[in-house]
Design a protein around this motif. Structure first.
Motif, PDB file in Angstrom:
ATOM      1  N   VAL A  40       1.591  -7.911   5.897  1.00  0.00           N
ATOM      2  CA  VAL A  40       1.869  -6.601   6.908  1.00  0.00           C
ATOM      3  C   VAL A  40       3.346  -6.398   7.060  1.00  0.00           C
ATOM      4  O   VAL A  40       4.049  -5.490   6.841  1.00  0.00           O
ATOM      5  CB  VAL A  40       1.038  -6.449   7.972  1.00  0.00           C
ATOM      6  CG1 VAL A  40       1.603  -5.422   8.894  1.00  0.00           C
ATOM      7  CG2 VAL A  40      -0.323  -6.299   7.698  1.00  0.00           C
ATOM      8  N   SER A  69       4.305   3.259   8.991  1.00  0.00           N
ATOM      9  CA  SER A  69       5.166   2.037   8.802  1.00  0.00           C
ATOM     10  C   SER A  69       5.528   2.036   7.485  1.00  0.00           C
ATOM     11  O   SER A  69       5.320   2.640   6.575  1.00  0.00           O
ATOM     12  CB  SER A  69       4.160   1.039   9.303  1.00  0.00           C
ATOM     13  OG  SER A  69       3.066   0.827   8.556  1.00  0.00           O
ATOM     14  N   PHE A  77       0.264  -0.366  -1.388  1.00  0.00           N
ATOM     15  CA  PHE A  77      -0.982  -0.029  -0.606  1.00  0.00           C
ATOM     16  C   PHE A  77      -2.245  -0.650  -1.398  1.00  0.00           C
ATOM     17  O   PHE A  77      -2.080  -0.299  -2.734  1.00  0.00           O
ATOM     18  CB  PHE A  77      -1.105   1.554  -0.694  1.00  0.00           C
ATOM     19  CG  PHE A  77      -0.355   2.178   0.476  1.00  0.00           C
ATOM     20  CD1 PHE A  77      -1.022   2.593   1.664  1.00  0.00           C
ATOM     21  CD2 PHE A  77       1.074   2.541   0.005  1.00  0.00           C
ATOM     22  CE1 PHE A  77      -0.079   3.177   2.603  1.00  0.00           C
ATOM     23  CE2 PHE A  77       1.603   3.347   1.109  1.00  0.00           C
ATOM     24  CZ  PHE A  77       1.191   3.559   2.285  1.00  0.00           C
ATOM     25  N   VAL A  83       5.169   0.774   4.608  1.00  0.00           N
ATOM     26  CA  VAL A  83       4.324   0.045   3.724  1.00  0.00           C
ATOM     27  C   VAL A  83       5.139   0.189   2.319  1.00  0.00           C
ATOM     28  O   VAL A  83       5.199   1.494   1.819  1.00  0.00           O
ATOM     29  CB  VAL A  83       3.204   0.529   3.635  1.00  0.00           C
ATOM     30  CG1 VAL A  83       2.120   0.120   2.633  1.00  0.00           C
ATOM     31  CG2 VAL A  83       2.343   0.212   5.139  1.00  0.00           C
ATOM     32  N   LYS A 120      -3.337   5.082   9.149  1.00  0.00           N
ATOM     33  CA  LYS A 120      -2.599   4.008   9.905  1.00  0.00           C
ATOM     34  C   LYS A 120      -1.340   3.480   9.403  1.00  0.00           C
ATOM     35  O   LYS A 120      -0.802   2.859   9.889  1.00  0.00           O
ATOM     36  CB  LYS A 120      -3.637   3.155  10.526  1.00  0.00           C
ATOM     37  CG  LYS A 120      -4.403   1.944   9.684  1.00  0.00           C
ATOM     38  CD  LYS A 120      -5.099   1.242  10.443  1.00  0.00           C
ATOM     39  CE  LYS A 120      -5.683   0.103   9.332  1.00  0.00           C
ATOM     40  NZ  LYS A 120      -6.564  -0.956   9.917  1.00  0.00           N
ATOM     41  N   TRP A 121      -1.690   3.337   7.823  1.00  0.00           N
ATOM     42  CA  TRP A 121      -0.480   2.751   7.294  1.00  0.00           C
ATOM     43  C   TRP A 121       0.688   3.783   6.746  1.00  0.00           C
ATOM     44  O   TRP A 121       1.630   3.251   6.438  1.00  0.00           O
ATOM     45  CB  TRP A 121      -1.025   2.147   5.836  1.00  0.00           C
ATOM     46  CG  TRP A 121      -1.988   0.938   6.105  1.00  0.00           C
ATOM     47  CD1 TRP A 121      -3.276   0.961   5.918  1.00  0.00           C
ATOM     48  CD2 TRP A 121      -1.841  -0.212   6.515  1.00  0.00           C
ATOM     49  NE1 TRP A 121      -3.977   0.007   6.203  1.00  0.00           N
ATOM     50  CE2 TRP A 121      -3.046  -0.967   6.842  1.00  0.00           C
ATOM     51  CE3 TRP A 121      -0.606  -0.886   7.306  1.00  0.00           C
ATOM     52  CZ2 TRP A 121      -3.019  -2.352   7.257  1.00  0.00           C
ATOM     53  CZ3 TRP A 121      -0.701  -2.090   7.759  1.00  0.00           C
ATOM     54  CH2 TRP A 121      -2.073  -2.784   7.730  1.00  0.00           C
ATOM     55  N   PRO A 127      -1.097  -0.581  13.545  1.00  0.00           N
ATOM     56  CA  PRO A 127      -0.099  -1.472  12.588  1.00  0.00           C
ATOM     57  C   PRO A 127       1.200  -1.274  12.852  1.00  0.00           C
ATOM     58  O   PRO A 127       2.001  -2.033  12.600  1.00  0.00           O
ATOM     59  CB  PRO A 127      -0.286  -0.913  11.210  1.00  0.00           C
ATOM     60  CG  PRO A 127      -1.803   0.035  11.460  1.00  0.00           C
ATOM     61  CD  PRO A 127      -1.696   0.586  12.871  1.00  0.00           C
ATOM     62  N   GLY A 187      -0.218  -2.785   2.858  1.00  0.00           N
ATOM     63  CA  GLY A 187      -1.149  -2.222   3.840  1.00  0.00           C
ATOM     64  C   GLY A 187      -2.433  -2.321   2.883  1.00  0.00           C
ATOM     65  O   GLY A 187      -2.470  -1.747   1.766  1.00  0.00           O
TER      66      GLY A 187
END
Length: 522
Positions: A332, A419, A424, A421, A415-416, A361, A337
């Motif tokens: 993370v 941030s 995936f 990321v 939710k990812w 997160p 993610g």
């Protein structure tokens, strides 16, 4: 409709909730004995609400429900069950610490656990379904597919005349799906049961059902005999032309050029004892790599090995040139993610609101000094998630457990999105959801790739992989046995490869002889 009297009739059923949501707007439905009645609709169309009314979990606000010729209004799932209505729920509400036998006959009282007759009944269920289970095995040790079969056994054990099956095949491998199909046919044709079959697989609805009702925005917009329908008519009734548009976009997409691009992800001899044979793989920025395979092929194991949640994994995982430590925390922090297959058990906190799940997160982005969360920012994040992914919820205060399957899945992805990321990992992101939500998620995958993100998608629906992926790996028995570009293969070819059948694959080159499946080189 058949001239025979339906065992259950709904007339003008309305369901309004205290928050003002009108989930059902006057639904009529007839279910006949000896018939399979398909129920379809997009997430938020009202399917889950209707099922809860039929199972006794909700009361209808208005309208009439007639059961065996008499008007009823049961006030609990037990009351519905006692009257002869059993429900196989999508999320499989079993007791994980109890055995299969205890779960199947959970509603019985007395000293039945010590009775040999209960084991005889269990053996008879196995024979009826054509599927064997160890009655003493703990449910917590079963795969999702095996748990689904236990749930079906549980419904059959009640002796119900109407069985409501809510997405019973969504998490099953192809051979397990066939078992469900055969069970459904046997129950209707031989035992004269009535079955309400909820599914998002249009092909299985066409093949399995006798009649179909499609819900949209709380209303029945289509009621017809299945023989008068095809997949195109069903898709249009559910969501219009979205699926056709997605397939057209895939047909027009060109292969991704990655020869001169440094890899975003580099795997070298990534393996897990008994789960995953060594695999090497490069994934470029902006690339979508699909992983095709049947249940138990090693698909999910590959994602968990990359993510660091498999503590027995060996080999190296490198992201943007930096080798990662073997832990989810390190993954993370580096920008990976994971959206797991079990969204409620592993991907979400069901009793948290939408906003709380989407901020977990990346609390730093909604906090002062990266330490003190600011309520206004957190709720704004929830609204952003609802708007960005078209989540059907009246506010971010809604609990995730109250959302439909497709909308809950959108939250696991959302939710990812807030941030940093870079990669995936999506494990069955469209399992158990309808065409509308499925299309939204597949479009999001392409949008992420267009924005320079890398994506690895595991899916049992090979047609979806062909629609969104640049290349596809085929897994079997923990090994990567083939690699195909999306424009060089077909769903048929992928099925043959994944199933291990000997066939001449004419639309793609021969599978590589080694385990190394390496993409763009740096």
């Amino acid at each position: 409709m058949s001239s025979s009297e339906p065992i259950m009739k709904l007339r003008g059923v309305v369901k309004a909730f205290p928050n003002g949501t009108l989930a059902l707007r006057g639904v009529d439905l007839d279910i006949e004995k000896g018939k399979v009645h398909g129920l379809l609709g997009a997430n938020g169309a009202g399917k889950s609400t209707l099922i809860k009314i039929l199972s006794g979990a909700y009361w209808a606000t208005l309208g009439e429900i007639t059961w065996r010729g008499e008007q009823v209004k049961w006030d609990s799932p037990k009351a519905a069950n006692d009257m002869g209505v059993a429900t196989v729920h999508q999320h499989i509400p079993l007791a994980p610490t109890l055995s299969i036998l205890e779960n199947v006959f959970l509603g019985k009282v007395g000293w039945w656990r010590r009775s040999s007759s209960i084991r005889t009944q269990f053996d008879e269920l196995c024979q009826r379904v054509g599927y064997s289970l160890d009655p003493d095995a703990l449910v917590e040790n079963l795969s999702i597919g095996e748990r689904q079969m236990v749930s079906i056994f549980q419904a059959l054990a009640t002796g119900a005349d109407l069985i409501v099956m809510d997405e019973p095949t969504a998490s099953l491998a192809s051979d397990e799906r066939e078992l469900v199909y055969e069970t459904v046919r046997r129950l209707t044709r031989i035992e004269n049961k009535a079955i309400l079959f909820v599914s998002h697989f249009l092909d299985e609805v066409i093949a399995l059902t006798d009649q179909v009702t499609v819900l949209r925005d709380g209303m029945a917009v289509l009621r017809a005999e299945t023989r008068d329908l095809d997949e195109g008519k069903l898709a249009e009734a559910i969501v219009g032309k979205q699926v056709i548009a997605l397939e057209r976009e895939a047909a027009q997409r060109r292969p991704l050029e990655t020869d001169d691009v440094a890899p975003r992800l580099r795997l070298r001899d990534l393996a897990s004892p008994g789960r995953l044979h060594p695999i090497s793989l490069d994934v470029a920025p902006g690339e979508v790599v699909g992983v095709a395979g049947l249940l138990g092929s090693g698909r999910s194991e590959l994602l968990h090995a990359i993510y660091g949640s498999d503590r027995f994994a060996t080999g190296t995982v490198t992201l943007d040139g930096v080798q990662l430590a073997r832990s989810p925390r390190a993954a993370v922090a580096a920008g990976i993610g994971l959206v797991p297959e079990d969204r409620m058990g592993q991907g979400l906190v069901p009793d948290f609101e939408i906003w709380r799940n989407t901020t977990l997160p990346a609390l730093g982005g909604v906090s002062a000094l990266n330490a003190l969360p600011i309520s206004e920012r957190e709720r704004r994040r929830g609204w952003d998630a609802i708007e960005k992914l078209s989540i059907k919820a009246s506010s971010p205060e809604i609990l995730v457990s109250e959302l439909s399957g497709g909308n809950a899945q959108k939250v696991t992805i959302a939710k990812w999105l807030f941030s940093d990321v870079k990669l995936f990992l999506l494990d069955e992101p469209t399992a158990g959801i309808d065409i509308g939500a499925k299309t939204d998620i597949l479009r999001l995958v392409r949008e992420l790739a267009s924005g320079g993100k890398s994506v690895i998608v595991v899916s049992s629906e090979f047609e979806e992989l062909l629609a969104v992926c640049d290349r596809i790996l085929v897994m079997r028995d923990g090994r990567c046995i083939a690699e195909r570009n999306f424009d060089e293969t077909s769903e048929h070819d992928l099925l043959l490869l994944a199933g291990g059948q000997s066939a001449t694959i004419t639309s793609a080159p021969a599978a590589p002889a080694t385990q190394s499946v390496v993409g763009p080189q740096s």
